[in-house]
Write a protein that holds these residues in place. Structure first.
Motif, PDB file in Angstrom:
ATOM      1  N   LYS A  93     -22.015  53.055 -37.939  1.00 19.38           N
ATOM      2  CA  LYS A  93     -23.137  53.558 -37.146  1.00 19.38           C
ATOM      3  C   LYS A  93     -23.627  54.900 -37.697  1.00 19.38           C
ATOM      4  O   LYS A  93     -24.827  55.177 -37.759  1.00 19.38           O
ATOM      5  CB  LYS A  93     -22.682  53.716 -35.688  1.00 19.38           C
ATOM      6  CG  LYS A  93     -23.801  53.756 -34.682  1.00 19.38           C
ATOM      7  CD  LYS A  93     -23.222  53.683 -33.264  1.00 19.38           C
ATOM      8  CE  LYS A  93     -24.343  53.610 -32.239  1.00 19.38           C
ATOM      9  NZ  LYS A  93     -23.818  53.453 -30.874  1.00 19.38           N
ATOM     10  N   LYS A  94     -22.667  55.734 -38.118  1.00 18.67           N
ATOM     11  CA  LYS A  94     -22.984  57.059 -38.654  1.00 18.67           C
ATOM     12  C   LYS A  94     -23.834  56.956 -39.925  1.00 18.67           C
ATOM     13  O   LYS A  94     -24.860  57.633 -40.048  1.00 18.67           O
ATOM     14  CB  LYS A  94     -21.675  57.802 -38.963  1.00 18.67           C
ATOM     15  CG  LYS A  94     -21.868  59.236 -39.445  1.00 18.67           C
ATOM     16  CD  LYS A  94     -20.544  59.783 -39.986  1.00 18.67           C
ATOM     17  CE  LYS A  94     -20.202  61.106 -39.368  1.00 18.67           C
ATOM     18  NZ  LYS A  94     -18.935  61.659 -39.871  1.00 18.67           N
ATOM     19  N   ILE A  95     -23.422  56.089 -40.862  1.00 16.73           N
ATOM     20  CA  ILE A  95     -24.197  55.974 -42.115  1.00 16.73           C
ATOM     21  C   ILE A  95     -25.531  55.251 -41.883  1.00 16.73           C
ATOM     22  O   ILE A  95     -26.524  55.550 -42.547  1.00 16.73           O
ATOM     23  CB  ILE A  95     -23.385  55.340 -43.281  1.00 16.73           C
ATOM     24  CG1 ILE A  95     -22.830  53.952 -42.939  1.00 16.73           C
ATOM     25  CG2 ILE A  95     -22.286  56.278 -43.748  1.00 16.73           C
ATOM     26  CD1 ILE A  95     -22.118  53.250 -44.102  1.00 16.73           C
ATOM     27  N   ALA A  96     -25.561  54.334 -40.908  1.00 19.39           N
ATOM     28  CA  ALA A  96     -26.823  53.664 -40.566  1.00 19.39           C
ATOM     29  C   ALA A  96     -27.830  54.677 -40.042  1.00 19.39           C
ATOM     30  O   ALA A  96     -29.046  54.543 -40.261  1.00 19.39           O
ATOM     31  CB  ALA A  96     -26.579  52.570 -39.526  1.00 19.39           C
ATOM     32  N   GLY A  97     -27.331  55.728 -39.374  1.00 20.34           N
ATOM     33  CA  GLY A  97     -28.194  56.761 -38.802  1.00 20.34           C
ATOM     34  C   GLY A  97     -28.911  57.611 -39.833  1.00 20.34           C
ATOM     35  O   GLY A  97     -29.807  58.391 -39.492  1.00 20.34           O
ATOM     36  N   LEU A  98     -28.543  57.472 -41.103  1.00 19.77           N
ATOM     37  CA  LEU A  98     -29.195  58.253 -42.167  1.00 19.77           C
ATOM     38  C   LEU A  98     -30.561  57.691 -42.549  1.00 19.77           C
ATOM     39  O   LEU A  98     -31.347  58.362 -43.218  1.00 19.77           O
ATOM     40  CB  LEU A  98     -28.305  58.290 -43.424  1.00 19.77           C
ATOM     41  CG  LEU A  98     -26.911  58.909 -43.290  1.00 19.77           C
ATOM     42  CD1 LEU A  98     -26.152  58.790 -44.606  1.00 19.77           C
ATOM     43  CD2 LEU A  98     -26.997  60.366 -42.846  1.00 19.77           C
ATOM     44  N   GLY A  99     -30.842  56.442 -42.170  1.00 17.48           N
ATOM     45  CA  GLY A  99     -32.073  55.828 -42.647  1.00 17.48           C
ATOM     46  C   GLY A  99     -32.811  55.009 -41.610  1.00 17.48           C
ATOM     47  O   GLY A  99     -32.371  54.861 -40.456  1.00 17.48           O
ATOM     48  N   ASP A 100     -33.952  54.468 -42.058  1.00 19.24           N
ATOM     49  CA  ASP A 100     -34.769  53.582 -41.212  1.00 19.24           C
ATOM     50  C   ASP A 100     -34.491  52.118 -41.521  1.00 19.24           C
ATOM     51  O   ASP A 100     -34.562  51.267 -40.640  1.00 19.24           O
ATOM     52  CB  ASP A 100     -36.259  53.871 -41.435  1.00 19.24           C
ATOM     53  CG  ASP A 100     -36.611  55.317 -41.121  1.00 19.24           C
ATOM     54  OD1 ASP A 100     -36.303  55.740 -39.995  1.00 19.24           O
ATOM     55  OD2 ASP A 100     -37.173  56.008 -41.986  1.00 19.24           O
TER      56      ASP A 100
END
Length: 393
Positions: A132-139
């Motif tokens: 979830k954390k790394i997904a939050g870096l992008g669109d």
């Protein structure tokens, strides 16, 4: 594949996370081979053209969740910058709430490469909070790392639960090539499979027997078939449990009407660094090793390939490291290449040692597609469902 990165997507100003495989060989801090970097360029160039903000995730080596200075992606970021002739921002900081601010600062059409994703212990655990954390870096997320897609890791599988996800251009090229040798085949189809141990390839052979017309078994694996017929193979390489493995292959081949071919003549030597002597396969002495296939076997392979429309090659025909035992491998490359040049076959090669052989003899153009995917390529051929593919389907 439902979600394919294509030219119709509007990505201007969008933050696009791209998972690629930049696990390239390094020696004393220098990159020794760049084919994996070259393979990601089409996807990266498309995203630059679309004026996206590109965030690259990748790994090198197996740091086991710890920061290892010799496994930093920084030298690779510099090489990518050199190949693209543009700046690649390298972010060595830990991924946290500040990372998004740093990404937002880069201009459209720019690239930021994050540090080795395997420095995080939670990556290989496919940890949900880390995904979830790394997904939050992008669109949006793009997987262009087919070669890592047999791993259920956060940056391959977990991330897709939290962000719109696509497969990249290289990923789809790999899938399309594999489909042409597994599910969308133009028959007759032939597999040439080599290497030292039949136990490591038995699952591939068992799966391909159901759909292939011919399987040509060479290298140390061919020794197992010879030994099974009662032939003396001297001190040649051979799996201990060869008998059960060979019987399984022979039984399945009869059930599925697949022809199994193995050496009829061989090149032998008493030492790995020796010179070769051509012998019939049943003339090997106790103090000799089979280290290559002979001219009669090469002729029979040529005959089979010339009647084929699709060819898969995985594994050398002999101990190619010594030029005296490289002839069989070189001849197979020539035979396949000649058919491919005339547009008579669709030819695919893959597997780590196979790619090394092709590069050694400068024969990339003998194949329509050469996979650098290693484990993912082999597991796909075994018929396994790859986590990275399943996540995008």
């Amino acid at each position: 594949m439902n979600s394919i990165l294509d030219k119709n997507l509007i990505l201007k100003g969008k933050k696009v996370i791209v998972r690629v495989d930049l696990n390239v060989p390094m020696k004393n801090g220098s990159i020794t081979e760049i084919s994996r970097i070259l393979k990601i360029l089409p996807t990266i160039k498309l995203l630059i053209e679309k004026e996206a903000k590109i965030i690259i995730l990748s790994h090198i080596g197996r740091p086991k969740g710890k920061t290892v200075s010799g496994m930093s992606l920084e030298p690779i970021s510099k090489k990518l910058a050199n190949l693209l002739d543009m700046k690649v921002f390298f972010n060595k900081n830990e991924i946290n709430e500040k990372t998004l601010i740093e990404i937002d600062k880069i201009s459209n059409g720019s690239i930021m490469m994050m540090e080795n994703i395997r420095f995080y212990e939670k990556e290989e655990q496919n940890n949900d909070s880390f995904s979830k954390k790394i997904a939050g870096l992008g669109d949006i997320y793009v997987n262009d790392a087919f070669s890592c897609s047999h791993r259920a890791h956060s940056s391959i599988q977990g991330i897709t639960k939290y962000i719109p996800s696509y497969c990249g251009l290289q990923f789809i090229e790999e899938i399309n090539a594999l489909k042409k040798i597994t599910s969308e085949i133009t028959k007759p189809v032939t597999c040439i499979i080599g290497g030292s141990k039949i136990s490591t390839k038995i699952k591939i052979i068992s799966n391909l027997i159901k759909i292939f017309d011919n399987i040509i078994i060479v290298g140390g694996m061919g020794n197992a078939l010879l030994k099974n017929t009662g032939i003396n193979i001297g001190k040649s390489v051979c799996d201990d449990g060869y008998k059960d493995l060979v019987e399984e292959i022979l039984e399945k081949s009869k059930a599925h009407n697949c022809s199994i071919h193995y050496p009829i003549d061989v090149v032998v030597s008493k030492e790995l660094d020796g010179n070769g002597t051509i012998k019939e396969s049943n003339e090997v002495n106790n103090d000799e090793m089979i280290l290559d296939i002979g001219p009669k076997t090469i002729a029979s392979i040529k005959n089979v390939i010339n009647k084929s429309n699709t060819v898969l090659w995985n594994g050398p025909a002999g101990y190619f490291e010594n030029p005296n035992f490289a002839n069989g491998t070189k001849e197979i490359l020539e035979i396949v290449g000649n058919r491919k040049y005339k547009d008579k076959i669709y030819a695919v090669a893959g597997g780590g040692e196979t790619v090394a052989v092709i590069n050694k003899f400068n024969k990339l153009d003998s194949f329509n597609f050469v996979s650098t995917a290693g484990g993912a390529f082999l597991e796909y051929l075994e018929g396994k469902e790859l986590p990275g593919i399943k996540a995008l389907s």
